[in-house]
Enzyme design. Sequence first.
Site, PDB file in Angstrom:
ATOM      1  N   MET A  30       0.844  -1.205   0.000  1.00 24.43           N
ATOM      2  CA  MET A  30       0.000   0.000   0.000  1.00 24.43           C
ATOM      3  C   MET A  30       0.878   1.253   0.000  1.00 24.43           C
ATOM      4  O   MET A  30       0.402   2.347   0.301  1.00 24.43           O
ATOM      5  CB  MET A  30      -0.937  -0.008   1.200  1.00 24.43           C
ATOM      6  CG  MET A  30      -1.887  -1.216   1.160  1.00 24.43           C
ATOM      7  SD  MET A  30      -3.414  -0.982   2.073  1.00 24.43           S
ATOM      8  CE  MET A  30      -2.792  -0.659   3.705  1.00 24.43           C
ATOM      9  N   HIS A  37       9.475  -3.372   3.620  1.00 25.26           N
ATOM     10  CA  HIS A  37       9.065  -3.595   2.224  1.00 25.26           C
ATOM     11  C   HIS A  37      10.293  -3.855   1.351  1.00 25.26           C
ATOM     12  O   HIS A  37      10.256  -4.708   0.456  1.00 25.26           O
ATOM     13  CB  HIS A  37       8.330  -2.373   1.661  1.00 25.26           C
ATOM     14  CG  HIS A  37       7.044  -2.037   2.362  1.00 25.26           C
ATOM     15  ND1 HIS A  37       6.928  -0.951   3.199  1.00 25.26           N
ATOM     16  CD2 HIS A  37       5.834  -2.636   2.333  1.00 25.26           C
ATOM     17  CE1 HIS A  37       5.687  -0.893   3.652  1.00 25.26           C
ATOM     18  NE2 HIS A  37       5.001  -1.902   3.149  1.00 25.26           N
ATOM     19  N   GLN A 150       5.703 -11.262   7.416  1.00 27.26           N
ATOM     20  CA  GLN A 150       5.094 -12.040   8.503  1.00 27.26           C
ATOM     21  C   GLN A 150       4.526 -11.140   9.598  1.00 27.26           C
ATOM     22  O   GLN A 150       3.870 -11.623  10.512  1.00 27.26           O
ATOM     23  CB  GLN A 150       6.129 -12.992   9.115  1.00 27.26           C
ATOM     24  CG  GLN A 150       6.416 -14.189   8.226  1.00 27.26           C
ATOM     25  CD  GLN A 150       7.642 -14.967   8.652  1.00 27.26           C
ATOM     26  OE1 GLN A 150       8.332 -14.608   9.605  1.00 27.26           O
ATOM     27  NE2 GLN A 150       7.934 -16.036   7.939  1.00 27.26           N
ATOM     28  N   ASP A 152       2.142  -9.148   9.290  1.00 29.07           N
ATOM     29  CA  ASP A 152       0.697  -9.350   9.156  1.00 29.07           C
ATOM     30  C   ASP A 152       0.450 -10.858   9.112  1.00 29.07           C
ATOM     31  O   ASP A 152       0.155 -11.431   8.069  1.00 29.07           O
ATOM     32  CB  ASP A 152       0.189  -8.660   7.884  1.00 29.07           C
ATOM     33  CG  ASP A 152       0.397  -7.162   7.952  1.00 29.07           C
ATOM     34  OD1 ASP A 152      -0.227  -6.517   8.799  1.00 29.07           O
ATOM     35  OD2 ASP A 152       1.212  -6.635   7.175  1.00 29.07           O
ATOM     36  N   SER A 188       4.116   1.327   8.364  1.00 31.98           N
ATOM     37  CA  SER A 188       3.790   2.671   7.872  1.00 31.98           C
ATOM     38  C   SER A 188       3.058   3.459   8.951  1.00 31.98           C
ATOM     39  O   SER A 188       3.169   4.687   9.031  1.00 31.98           O
ATOM     40  CB  SER A 188       2.912   2.568   6.632  1.00 31.98           C
ATOM     41  OG  SER A 188       3.615   1.843   5.643  1.00 31.98           O
ATOM     42  N   ARG A 189       2.323   2.770   9.812  1.00 33.49           N
ATOM     43  CA  ARG A 189       1.529   3.463  10.841  1.00 33.49           C
ATOM     44  C   ARG A 189       2.407   4.004  11.980  1.00 33.49           C
ATOM     45  O   ARG A 189       1.933   4.820  12.771  1.00 33.49           O
ATOM     46  CB  ARG A 189       0.425   2.549  11.365  1.00 33.49           C
ATOM     47  CG  ARG A 189      -0.640   2.297  10.290  1.00 33.49           C
ATOM     48  CD  ARG A 189      -1.877   1.596  10.799  1.00 33.49           C
ATOM     49  NE  ARG A 189      -2.935   1.627   9.794  1.00 33.49           N
ATOM     50  CZ  ARG A 189      -3.245   0.616   8.983  1.00 33.49           C
ATOM     51  NH1 ARG A 189      -2.591  -0.513   9.039  1.00 33.49           N
ATOM     52  NH2 ARG A 189      -4.231   0.737   8.106  1.00 33.49           N
TER      53      ARG A 189
HETATM   54  O1  PAF Z   1      -0.267  -5.733   3.572  1.00 35.59           O
HETATM   55  C1  PAF Z   1      -0.665  -4.843   2.808  1.00 35.59           C
HETATM   56  O2  PAF Z   1       0.003  -3.823   2.567  1.00 35.59           O
HETATM   57  C2  PAF Z   1      -2.032  -4.983   2.157  1.00 35.59           C
HETATM   58  O3  PAF Z   1      -2.944  -5.573   3.014  1.00 35.59           O
HETATM   59  C3  PAF Z   1      -1.986  -5.716   0.792  1.00 35.59           C
HETATM   60  C4  PAF Z   1      -1.522  -7.156   0.966  1.00 35.59           C
HETATM   61  C5  PAF Z   1      -1.075  -4.975  -0.150  1.00 35.59           C
HETATM   62  C6  PAF Z   1      -3.395  -5.760   0.192  1.00 35.59           C
HETATM   63  O4  PAF Z   1      -3.917  -4.480  -0.001  1.00 35.59           O
END
Ligand code: PAF
Length: 286
Positions: A30, A37, A150, A152, A188-189
Amino acid sequence: MNTVKSVRELRAAVAQARAEGKQIAFVPTMGNLHAGHAALVEKAAQRADFVVASIFVNPLQFGPSEDLDKYPRTLLADQEKLVEAGCHLLFTPDVEEIYPHGMDGQTRVSVPEVSEGLCGASRPGHFEGVATVVSKLFNMVQPDLAIFGQKDFQQLAVIRTLVRDLNMPIQIIGEPTVRAEDGLALSSRNGYLNAEQREAAPVLYRSLQEMAAAIRDGNRDYATLVAAAQQQQSAAGFRPDYLEVRESNSLRPATADDRQLVILVAAFIGSTRLIDNLAFDLDTPA
Ligand code: PAF
């Protein structure tokens, strides 16, 4: 690195890479990219010849009172980080490109059981939004493999399940959480935190580490461990959302006999909701 906004351009670029015999890896994001990332993209570049990333802040996975509007959009900085990490193609669609017929009548993908509880309970509809957009992105890119963090943990379980259940020929790879030096999981938050909140935030992971150590020492009274950790979090200024010990493969609540465990937490500091987790195997030394 090429940046494209339409599915047509995306498919053309991927088709060319395929015609050249390249393996395709995909990293959906996102945006507002950080070192976590970058690690996913670097892993993708090690595992495949052609790396596609997407940046799309997906409205379908945000609740009405959540941070969709204030979610940080930092495209130029993100593009620089992606180039450095080895990305070849960036897909940055608008909402209309992903949902050309609107979102109300959009076919949804829902993944029962593994989506229930934890973030699924606190964020109704969230995992349906994630599963739907990830399925669409997978169909648009058609990668050989896709890489997710991981951090999430439940999202990764939802995606593994949907790929299995819908027979998608895509290998899903989970990458370890990248942390700041003080242990806070990169997110990001974290950018929403003021200085005082940022200083308090590492308590979240520390409390998970202490719980895991107690469980390794033989304590299976999960309820008491959870209560003590939530007290520790509250003392640091957190408002608990959930804190649970689960079996790490199925995500069902852990029993005293389970060996593969994950402790998952979500808590608010001010109005910012942070999540983290710690997975461990009692048969593997710490
Ligand atoms: O983890 C994220 O950034 C989002 O949930 C994803 C997997 C890109 C789906 O919008």
